[in-house]
Write a protein that holds these residues in place. Structure first.
Motif, PDB file in Angstrom:
ATOM      1  N   TYR A  14       1.049  -1.351   0.053  1.00 53.14           N
ATOM      2  CA  TYR A  14       0.042  -0.299  -0.003  1.00 53.14           C
ATOM      3  C   TYR A  14       0.929   1.213   0.104  1.00 53.14           C
ATOM      4  O   TYR A  14       1.927   1.126   0.748  1.00 53.14           O
ATOM      5  CB  TYR A  14      -0.732   0.033   1.203  1.00 53.14           C
ATOM      6  N   PRO A  15       0.494   2.232  -0.629  1.00 56.99           N
ATOM      7  CA  PRO A  15       0.938   3.756  -0.330  1.00 56.99           C
ATOM      8  C   PRO A  15       0.615   3.908   1.326  1.00 56.99           C
ATOM      9  O   PRO A  15      -0.212   3.890   1.540  1.00 56.99           O
ATOM     10  CB  PRO A  15       0.374   4.501  -1.021  1.00 56.99           C
ATOM     11  N   ARG A  16       1.805   4.396   1.675  1.00 54.78           N
ATOM     12  CA  ARG A  16       1.607   4.694   3.204  1.00 54.78           C
ATOM     13  C   ARG A  16       0.471   5.702   3.505  1.00 54.78           C
ATOM     14  O   ARG A  16      -0.189   5.515   4.571  1.00 54.78           O
ATOM     15  CB  ARG A  16       2.935   5.535   3.399  1.00 54.78           C
ATOM     16  N   ASP A  69      -2.319   5.850   2.118  1.00 56.43           N
ATOM     17  CA  ASP A  69      -3.660   5.092   2.008  1.00 56.43           C
ATOM     18  C   ASP A  69      -3.993   4.136   3.320  1.00 56.43           C
ATOM     19  O   ASP A  69      -5.185   4.006   3.249  1.00 56.43           O
ATOM     20  CB  ASP A  69      -3.529   4.195   0.404  1.00 56.43           C
TER      21      ASP A  69
END
Length: 589
Positions: free
Chosen positions: A262-264, A266
């Motif tokens: 995941y993008p942080r 998100d």
């Protein structure tokens, strides 16, 4: 002190001013008061003379002396009350009011003195040129009385002429308050100085309160450094770290985002169940709720997770309850063990294939060996006379080698099963197992004339009964084998209580083992030189070592050549963690 007294008493003086003015209005006011006094006296005399003339008109003629007395008496009666009411009474009121105001000022001064003495900070007053005009007692004790009249930098900064960014030079309005943190004064300390502008004798001055914040500033610096250090550790950790509060992720480090792809940004605010495999969600939620409620829950466990793309991964979790921003939360550490799980699965398949291979090989090897043994026995029985001594010797050697080969295959098969085949742990009596081993070895014991000493107090332990039987059997056989030509051979079997372990021992007075071989004898196929070729397979002690480690214990020997040997092995008192009930692959209850 006179200067600060004027400042401290200004408010009381202002409150008392109206009363003084009112009293002064009622009392003498220079020439006007003198004129008023003259009018009152002349008027009183006129009234007195009129009264005298009135009384003389109705009275018989009086002597001059009596007339003078009557005139003086009436003048006194008329004048004194008028003077008292019109002049002396306001003067008395003024004096009383003045005394009352002076009392209030005195009490205000005493209160100010008491307050200043209790203030834990230093106080001073400086004028617009930066010269000190007042020092509190606390500062006097440090700087001395001669500091008054000197400039602030000369006193506080060890002789410097000016201070950069001085609020006094920048200008502070009357009634305005400004606080400045200043470093390097009074011996390198840090102070928080609060400036307040005020008026004294129609001159602008500045009241300053000096608070020593050196320790607080140092503590704040240390705290800031500590926070930066731990933030660096967290962000560079190989472990995924997160905080779960109210069922949502409120913090995640870089590694945690990498694990779940995941993008942080998100991850912040996402529901934690979205990161868990559907089949593991109920159990993980139950563990989470128990931990938040302070109930017993697994500290470390394994569970499946879901990446952003929906792929299943294996996660090793270690969680604890914390307070985050004043409310309960879960601090979690995660390690991606997907590759480890895949390797374990591959290893399981390999072990399964190896198990099948061993069974197949052992069966295929045992079949011809049994045939060799059978045919050798039949030849010895039916053709003994025709074979002669040499032929019989050959057949005996063939039969012995076949028996040894069968033993070797059996030991290899037993060794391969330890640690792969699930053990059945239960409470078993060590005493009963040892008695059974001694009974089965009774022929060899009597044949060698060995005395076996067995105490009645061997404990009940949590172990695999069949494996424990192998341990005692192999160690007893080993002791018998290395008894040699010892006179009065003896074997002692016992147990010592060692806190968390039961320490068993088998002690003999045989030939002993040199120290350089104490570890090598537990290796596979290693046998001491004095051992006959037909004695054992070299796997007995290796099997003992494997079983002890599989039970969470260990085995070792203490011996010297020619002085017998003592074989020890430890077994834990508590039930082994691997055999406890593990919900969701829990590693720690």
């Amino acid at each position: 002190m006179k200067e600060i007294d004027k400042i401290k008493s200004s408010s009381d003086a202002q409150n008392a001013a109206p009363h003084l003015q009112q009293s002064a209005g009622e009392a003498m006011k220079g020439p006007a008061t003198a004129l008023r006094f003259l009018i009152i006296v002349i008027g009183s005399i006129l009234v007195a003379e009129i009264l005298v003339m009135f009384f003389l008109a109705f009275l018989p003629p009086l002597s001059p002396n009596l007339v003078a007395f009557l005139d003086a008496f009436l003048l006194a009666v008329v004048t004194f009350p008028v003077l008292y009411l019109a002049l002396f009474r306001p003067l008395v009121r003024q004096i009383t009011e003045t005394q009352r105001v002076e009392g209030r000022l005195r009490k205000a001064h005493e209160l100010s003195e008491a307050i200043i003495k209790t203030i834990p900070f230093g106080m001073d007053v400086v004028d617009e040129e930066g010269r000190i005009v007042y020092l509190s007692e606390k500062l006097k004790a440090v700087l001395g009385n001669d500091a008054i009249g000197k400039t602030c930098p000369a006193v506080y900064r060890e002789g410097r002429e000016t201070c950069e960014d001085c609020p006094v030079k920048q200008g502070i309005h009357v009634g305005e308050t400004r606080s400045v943190e200043v470093e390097g004064i009074l011996g390198g300390k840090t102070f928080l100085i609060t400036y307040t502008g005020m008026m004294q004798d129609n001159k602008k001055v500045f009241l300053r309160i000096l608070e020593d914040i050196t320790e607080r500033s140092r503590a704040e610096d240390e705290l800031r450094e500590s926070e930066e250090k731990y933030a660096t550790l967290v962000e560079n950790s190989l472990t995924g770290i997160y905080i779960d509060q109210d069922g949502k992720i409120v913090f995640a480090n870089h590694r945690f985002a990498e694990i779940y792809w995941y993008p942080r940004e998100d991850l912040i605010g996402i529901e934690n169940w979205r990161l868990v495999h559907p089949e593991d969600r109920p159990l993980l939620n139950q563990i989470r709720l128990k931990r938040l409620a302070g109930e017993e829950a697994p500290l470390e466990y394994e569970a499946r997770g879901l990446t952003k793309d929906g792929d299943t991964i294996w996660i090793n979790r270690r969680n604890t309850r914390i307070e985050y921003k004043g409310r309960p939360a879960i601090l979690g550490n995660t390690v991606d063990i997907t590759e480890q799980k895949q390797a374990e699965e591959q290893l399981r398949k390999i072990n399964e294939e190896l198990k099948n291979f061993i069974h197949m090989v052992s069966h295929d090897l045992k079949t011809p060996i049994i045939s060799i043994q059978g045919f050798a026995a039949r030849l010895l029985k039916n053709y003994q006379e025709k074979l002669g001594d040499k032929g019989r010797n050959y057949l005996e050697r063939i039969k012995s080698s076949a028996c040894r080969m069968e033993m070797l295959i059996s030991d290899l098969l037993a060794l391969s099963k330890i640690g792969r085949v699930a053990s059945t742990f239960e409470d078993v009596s060590a005493l009963e197992i040892v008695k059974e081993v001694i009974s089965n070895l009774q022929y060899r014991i009597k044949e060698n004339g060995i005395e076996v000493v067995l105490p009645p107090g061997l404990p009940v332990i949590y172990a695999d009964q069949a494996r424990l039987y192998q341990v005692f059997e192999n160690l007893l056989v080993n002791a018998i084998k290395y008894m040699g030509n010892t006179k009065n051979p003896r074997i002692d079997i016992g147990c010592e209580d060692r806190e968390n372990f039961h320490r068993f021992y088998i002690r003999d007075n045989g030939s002993g083992i040199a120290p350089q071989y104490h570890r090598k004898i537990f290796e596979m196929f290693y046998r001491l030189k004095e051992t006959r070729a037909e004695d054992g397979t070299g796997l007995g002690l290796a099997i003992v070592d494997r079983i002890a480690r599989n039970h969470g214990g260990k085995v070792w020997v203490e011996s010297e050549k020619g002085k017998g040997a003592v074989f020890y092995f430890n077994l834990p008192k508590k039930k082994m963690e691997s055999d406890l009930s593990r919900n969701c692959h829990s590693k720690s209850p």
